[in-house]
Design a protein around this motif. Structure first.
Motif, short mmCIF file in Angstrom:
data_model
loop_
_atom_site.label_atom_id
_atom_site.label_comp_id
_atom_site.label_asym_id
_atom_site.label_seq_id
_atom_site.Cartn_x
_atom_site.Cartn_y
_atom_site.Cartn_z
N ASP A 196 0.82 -1.22 0.00
CA ASP A 196 0.00 0.00 0.00
C ASP A 196 0.85 1.27 0.00
O ASP A 196 0.41 2.30 -0.52
N GLU A 237 -7.11 0.23 -2.75
CA GLU A 237 -6.14 1.32 -2.82
C GLU A 237 -5.71 1.60 -4.26
O GLU A 237 -5.43 2.74 -4.63
N TYR A 267 -0.60 -5.05 -2.13
CA TYR A 267 -1.49 -3.89 -1.94
C TYR A 267 -2.96 -4.31 -1.88
O TYR A 267 -3.36 -5.34 -2.40
#
Length: 450
Positions: free
Chosen positions: A156, A191, A187
Motif C-alpha cells: 500500500d 487502494e 497492496y
C-alpha cells in the motif's frame, strides 16, 4: 474508580497506539500526561495516511480531540524524548508517574543497503510520505523526481507514492519494482483505484509475457493472474494526468547507476525466479543482470524504531520481556526489558510499533494500544498510588522550562487549527492546509497567546 486508586500515567507518543492507551487509562479514572514529538497529535493518522482521505482522517481527529479535551488528560506537543532531546528516558521515569508507556512508533529508517544509495534521486518511502503529508522537516524539502520514477515494493505504501506521483507530480512514468511476481503483490485492491486509470495495460501484458515461464514453473498461470490483476482496475478515480504506471516483476535492484553528477540514471537489476517455500514462494536470483533506466528511486524497505531514544534496543526493535506471564494479553510482551541486568524495567511499557513492527495500519496500532492498556491496568492495580498529578505536571513544566523547550498544549493546538482552516484552498497542499515547519507553528501559537 475511586481517587485513592487513581494513578498518573505518562504516554510518550500520540499516534493511534498512544491515543488508544491514553483513552483507556483516562476512561479508567487515571490522570494521563501525553508527551509528543510533533506539535500535532495523530502520528501515523496525521502524517502517514494519504492526505486526500479526508473522511478517515477527520473521523480519527474528532476522536482524538474529544480525548485531549477531557480534564484528566494533559497534552505536551513539541516535546521529544531521547538522548540529547528535550527529555531523556530517565527524566521521564523520574517524574513520579505510576507507569510510563512508550508508543513512539517507527521513528527510525532501515538502511537501503544497495550500492549507490547515497546518490541524488534516491529516497526512502517514509520520507516521501512525510513530504506530501507536510511533516515538519520534510514538507518544505525539495524532492526532485524527474520523469521516470522506480518505486521498490508492491504494498500500500507503493500505491500511495504512485498516487502522489501520478495525480499530483504528474511524472511521465511510474514503475513498481517487485522482487517476486504478481501473485505475491501486497497492496489492497481498493487502494489501487487511485492510480488504475493510469495503468499501462499493454506494458503490463508484455511484462507478464516476459515472466510467464517462470510463473508456470511454480504452478501459476500467467493469463489467469493477469486477468485477476487487471479485473481489480474498477471504480478507478478519474484520470488527471498522462502518467503511465507499470510493473517490473521478478526483479531485484542490485546497484544504483549514476551520472557524472552523482544523479540517478538507472538501476542494475537481477532477474529472479520463484521457488516454493511451504505454501508461499521466495525470490531466488538468477545471476542475470540488466540496466533499467529511471530518474529517481523510492525504496519502501521498511522502518525500525529509533535506537537513540535510550531504551534497550536490538535488531531494529526495543527489547521486551522474554519471560511469559501467561496472562491474556501477555504482560511480558509489553514490558520494557533490560537484557544486561536481566530484568524488567519497572513501570515502563511499550505499545504499537515500539513493541512490535506492524503493517503500519491505524487499526493494528489501536488494537495494540488497547492490549497494552489492559497490561498497565493490571500493573497499577498492584501498586499504591503515590504522586499527585499536580506535582508531576509542576516537575515536568519546570524541567522543560529549564531546557528552553516550547511545549504546545491543547489551547495552542486549537489556535493552530483555526489558523490553518483560514488557509484552506489557498495553497497546493493535498487535502487540508498544513504549515510545514515547527517554527511557523510555534510562532503562530505564541502570537495567538499574546
Amino acid at each position: 474508580m475511586s481517587i485513592a486508586q487513581s494513578h498518573v500515567v505518562i504516554v510518550v507518543g500520540a499516534g493511534p497506539a498512544g491515543m488508544a492507551v491514553a483513552g483507556s487509562m483516562a476512561k479508567a479514572g487515571h490522570h494521563v500526561i501525553i508527551l509528543n514529538r510533533d506539535i500535532k497529535f495523530g502520528g501515523l493518522a496525521e502524517y502517514g495516511i494519504f492526505p486526500a482521505k479526508l473522511k478517515l482522517r477527520g473521523g480519527l481527529k474528532k476522536q482524538y480531540w474529544e480525548l485531549l479535551e477531557q480534564p484528566n488528560v494533559h497534552y505536551f506537543g513539541n516535546v521529544s524524548v531521547g538522548n540529547g532531546k528535550d527529555l531523556t528516558v530517565e527524566d521521564v521515569r523520574e517524574m513520579g508517574a505510576g507507569a510510563v508507556v512508550f508508543t513512539i512508533g517507527a521513528q527510525g529508517t532501515k538502511a537501503i543497503g544497495v550500492e549507490g544509495d547515497s546518490a541524488q534521486g534516491v529516497y526512502h518511502a517514509k520520507d516521501v510520505v512525510y513530504h506530501f503529508n507536510r511533516l515538519p522537516g520534510f514538507g518544505d524539502r525539495p524532492f526532485e523526481m524527474g520523469n521516470h520514477v522506480a518505486v521498490i515494493g508492491a504494498g500500500d505504501v507503493m500505491v500511495d507514492i504512485a498516487h502522489w506521483l501520478t495525480r499530483y507530480k504528474k511524472v511521465e512514468r511510474v514503475t513498481a519494482i517487485v522482487r517476486r511476481g504478481p501473485v505475491e503483490r501486497k497492496y489492497n485492491p481498493k487502494e489501487i483505484r487511485a492510480v488504475c486509470a493510469n495503468m499501462d495495460i499493454d506494458g503490463i501484458k508484455k511484462e507478464f509475457d516476459r515472466i510467464k515461464d517462470r510463473m508456470a514453473a511454480v504452478g501459476q498461470k500467467a493469463e489467469e493472474v493477469f486477468k485477476g490483476l487487471t479485473d481489480e482496475f474498477t471504480k478507478c478515480e478519474q484520470k488527471v494526468s498522462d502518467t503511465k504506471m507499470g510493473f517490473k516483476f521478478l526483479a531485484s535492484p542490485k546497484r544504483i547507476l549514476v551520472d557524472a553528477n552523482n544523479r540517478v540514471r538507472g538501476l542494475e537489476m537481477e532477474d529472479n525466479r520463484l521457488d516454493p517455500k511451504g505454501e508461499d514462494t521466495v525470490a531466488v536470483g538468477l545471476k542475470q543482470y540488466y540496466e533499467f533506466p529511471c530518474d529517481s528511486v523510492v525504496f519502501a524497505v521498511g522502518d525500525k524504531v529509533d535506537e537513540t531514544v535510550g531504551l534497550p534496543y536490538k535488531g531494529g526493535m526495543f527489547v521486551t520481556n522474554p519471560n511469559r506471564s501467561g496472562n491474556d494479553p501477555d504482560d511480558s510482551l509489553f514490558q520494557a526489558y533490560d537484557e544486561k541486568a536481566g530484568k524488567v524495567i519497572e513501570g515502563v511499557f511499550l505499545a504499537g510499533w515500539a513493541r512490535k513492527a506492524s503493517e503500519g495500519l491505524v487499526g493494528v496500532a489501536k488494537r495494540d494500544g488497547d492490549w497494552c492498556a489492559e497490561v498497565v491496568e493490571r500493573y497499577l492495580a498492584s501498586k499504591n498510588s503515590s504522586a499527585q498529578v499536580t506535582d508531576v505536571l509542576n516537575r515536568l513544566t519546570t524541567v522543560l522550562k529549564g531546557r528552553k523547550s516550547h511545549p504546545i498544549d491543547v489551547k495552542g493546538l486549537r489556535a493552530l487549527e483555526g489558523a490553518e482552516k483560514a488557509h484552506q484552498g489557498t495553497s497546493d497542499c493535498i487535502g487540508e492546509f498544513k504549515y510545514a515547519s515547527n517554527q511557523e507553528m510555534v510562532s503562530l501559537i505564541e502570537r495567538g497567546k499574546a
